[in-house]
Design a protein around this motif. Structure first.
Motif, short mmCIF file in Angstrom:
data_model
loop_
_atom_site.label_atom_id
_atom_site.label_comp_id
_atom_site.label_asym_id
_atom_site.label_seq_id
_atom_site.Cartn_x
_atom_site.Cartn_y
_atom_site.Cartn_z
N UNK A 58 3.12 5.88 -2.99
CA UNK A 58 4.32 6.55 -3.48
C UNK A 58 4.23 6.81 -4.97
N UNK A 59 3.78 5.80 -5.72
CA UNK A 59 3.63 5.97 -7.16
C UNK A 59 2.60 7.05 -7.47
N UNK A 60 1.48 7.03 -6.75
CA UNK A 60 0.44 8.04 -6.97
C UNK A 60 0.95 9.45 -6.66
N UNK A 61 1.84 9.54 -5.70
CA UNK A 61 2.40 10.84 -5.32
C UNK A 61 3.39 11.35 -6.37
N UNK A 62 4.16 10.43 -6.95
CA UNK A 62 5.24 10.83 -7.86
C UNK A 62 4.81 10.88 -9.32
N UNK B 30 5.54 -5.09 -9.28
CA UNK B 30 4.88 -4.91 -10.57
C UNK B 30 4.12 -6.15 -11.00
N UNK B 31 4.63 -7.31 -10.68
CA UNK B 31 4.04 -8.56 -11.19
C UNK B 31 3.06 -9.22 -10.23
N UNK B 32 3.08 -8.86 -8.95
CA UNK B 32 2.24 -9.57 -7.98
C UNK B 32 1.13 -8.73 -7.36
N UNK B 33 1.20 -7.41 -7.51
CA UNK B 33 0.17 -6.56 -6.91
C UNK B 33 -1.16 -6.76 -7.62
N UNK C 160 -4.34 -6.30 -9.66
CA UNK C 160 -4.49 -5.38 -10.77
C UNK C 160 -5.32 -4.15 -10.41
N UNK C 161 -6.34 -4.34 -9.60
CA UNK C 161 -7.23 -3.22 -9.26
C UNK C 161 -6.49 -2.12 -8.50
N UNK C 162 -5.38 -2.48 -7.83
CA UNK C 162 -4.63 -1.50 -7.05
C UNK C 162 -3.70 -0.64 -7.90
N UNK C 163 -3.39 -1.10 -9.11
CA UNK C 163 -2.41 -0.39 -9.94
C UNK C 163 -2.97 0.01 -11.31
N UNK C 164 -4.26 -0.24 -11.52
CA UNK C 164 -4.86 0.09 -12.82
C UNK C 164 -4.76 1.59 -13.13
N UNK C 165 -4.66 2.42 -12.11
CA UNK C 165 -4.59 3.87 -12.30
C UNK C 165 -3.45 4.29 -13.22
N UNK C 166 -2.42 3.45 -13.34
CA UNK C 166 -1.25 3.82 -14.14
C UNK C 166 -1.60 3.96 -15.62
N UNK C 167 -2.73 3.41 -16.04
CA UNK C 167 -3.15 3.53 -17.44
C UNK C 167 -3.37 4.99 -17.85
N UNK C 168 -3.65 5.85 -16.86
CA UNK C 168 -3.84 7.27 -17.17
C UNK C 168 -2.57 7.87 -17.78
N UNK C 169 -1.41 7.32 -17.41
CA UNK C 169 -0.15 7.82 -17.99
C UNK C 169 -0.12 7.53 -19.49
N UNK C 170 -0.61 6.35 -19.87
CA UNK C 170 -0.64 5.97 -21.29
C UNK C 170 -1.55 6.91 -22.06
N UNK C 171 -2.73 7.19 -21.49
CA UNK C 171 -3.70 8.03 -22.18
C UNK C 171 -3.16 9.46 -22.34
N UNK C 172 -2.69 10.06 -21.26
CA UNK C 172 -2.25 11.46 -21.32
C UNK C 172 -1.03 11.64 -22.21
N UNK D 269 0.81 -1.21 0.00
CA UNK D 269 0.00 0.00 0.00
C UNK D 269 0.85 1.26 0.00
N UNK D 270 1.96 1.23 0.74
CA UNK D 270 2.86 2.39 0.76
C UNK D 270 3.46 2.65 -0.62
#
Length: 431
Positions: free
Chosen positions: A14-18, A187-190, A192-204, A9-10
């Motif tokens: 951290x990723x969401x912050x950075x 990256x490989x074990x978290x 998916x629902x917890x890290x799906x937000x990263x797709x916004x980087x692809x879109x933007x 969770x931390x």
């Protein structure tokens, strides 16, 4: 590597912050943010603005376009920060700019209300102090250690915030002990629902590149590679597409286009370089959404990990760091890219581009981005053939995390004199 739910969770936080949206180069935008905050504290339009900056902030703000203005450099960013900036927008602080406010900002600059100086005797490489005055009223805001990290606020004689600078930098990051193996496992074990937000980087970031193809931004390197001139020389293939999309997004951003990108560790170019090579490779090789998500997380978290020891700003080009992240993501996407191959990709990157200087944010950053991501692809290809630069070669160590530390020591410590010389050259031209 065992990772409990708390630590996972931390890392997510951290990723969401950075990894956050930004419009324009983050150094002048961070200055505008600081000025906007000081103006809000002042409670009225300033009559005079004094800004003190660390050398690295000044270096990265001298030659870059300011979104929506058609102008280069700090004065117009400072003026707009005071006139239309809203600190709640963070690195999108100037998104309410209009042609009318730009005209007003130009007048503010012409009236010589803005004064910019180097901050003397400051060790922090990311330091911004904005002092706004109107009549007998005065307000001060200071950002240090991070592009949106306020450490001091005052209104008149009342101090509203005063955080010790040492405590303000890298507190959360340092409490998280990352290594490349942990990045890979996360990256490989978290779930998916917890890290799906990263797709916004692809879109933007992909949208930024596509907008750039429609215009003529900076040196238009990405557009050239995307069109007939580029394909005739280099071929119409995934490699060329990776170069064209990544450099195009950088072209637009450095030219001051009013186009948001997803940044990483305070840098839009790092966010672009950590995202688009992975996205284009995944799309053109028909990878699943889950594979794209996990590769993007691997890329972005690798960048965050390296920046922990390198620092926000350094003499080392951040595109090198970000391209190292994307090389990890591409290696895994190539199929069969297990942890040893991902580590090989990092070793190959460290062996190649270490020492590329940062001589400020500017349109030609697109060239460095292209160099970085082309090396990322080559490093991944070598890694998948189990080809890795060995520990008897240069600064590469047998342990990949030590190689990363060797890279960051060179960038954060050994190149300090290089940084001073670069700034001296930049500020002495034409004299």
């Amino acid at each position: 590597m065992v990772m409990d739910q708390l630590e996972r969770g931390q890392i997510v936080e951290l990723i969401k912050k950075e990894v956050i949206p930004a419009i324009g180069c983050t150094e002048p935008i961070s200055v505008a943010l600081c000025v906007a905050k000081a103006t809000e504290l002042l409670g009225c339009k300033p009559e005079k603005i004094t800004v003190y900056l660390s050398a690295n902030i000044l270096k990265n703000a001298m030659g870059v376009g300011i979104p929506g203005t058609g102008m280069i450099g700090l004065p117009i960013a400072i003026a707009l920060g005071a006139l239309v900036g809203k600190s709640i927008y963070q690195l999108e602080v100037l998104k309410d700019s209009t042609p009318e406010t730009v005209t007003e900002g130009k007048k503010f600059v012409e009236e010589k209300r803005i004064h910019v100086s180097l901050k003397d005797n400051i060790a922090e490489k990311l330091y911004i102090e904005a002092i706004c005055e109107a009549g007998d009223k005065i307000a001060t805001a200071v950002i240090a250690g991070g592009h949106t990290n306020f450490i001091y606020l005052s209104k008149g004689t009342e101090v509203l915030l005063n955080i010790e600078q040492e405590c303000s930098t890298r507190t959360e990051e340092q409490s998280l002990s990352l290594c490349l193996q942990k990045v890979y496992d996360f990256a490989l074990t978290t779930p998916l629902k917890e890290i799906r937000f990263i797709l916004e980087t692809a879109y933007l970031n992909k949208k930024a590149a596509e907008n750039s193809f429609q215009g003529e931004y900076g040196h238009a390197l990405g557009k050239m590679l995307h069109g007939s001139k580029g394909t005739k020389i280099m071929g119409d293939n995934t490699f060329t597409h990776i170069l064209s999309y990544t450099s195009a997004a950088c072209d637009a951003r450095m030219a001051g286009a009013m186009i948001p990108v997803m940044s990483n560790s305070g840098s839009g170019n790092q966010g672009i370089s950590a995202t688009l090579p992975v996205v284009i490779f995944a799309e053109e090789n028909k990878k699943s959404e889950e594979e794209l998500i996990r590769a993007l997380i691997m890329s972005h978290l690798t960048v965050i990990y390296i920046k922990q020891s390198l620092g926000r700003l350094s003499a080392l080009c951040g595109c090198v760091v970000a391209a190292t992240g994307s090389s990890c993501g591409i290696t895994w996407l190539m199929g069969g890219g297990k942890y040893p191959q991902v580590a090989y990709a990092v070793q190959n990157m460290v062996a190649n581009l270490t020492g590329m200087i940062c001589d400020g944010a500017k349109p030609s950053c697109a060239l460095k981005v292209a160099s970085g991501v082309s090396t990322a692809v080559l490093s991944a290809m070598m890694a998948m053939e189990s080809k890795c630069v060995t520990s008897v070669e240069g600064i590469v160590d047998e342990d990949v995390d030590q190689s990363i530390r060797n890279l960051t020591k060179i960038g954060s410590l050994a190149m300090n004199e290089t940084d001073k010389m670069v700034l001296d050259i930049m500020t002495s031209k034409g004299k």
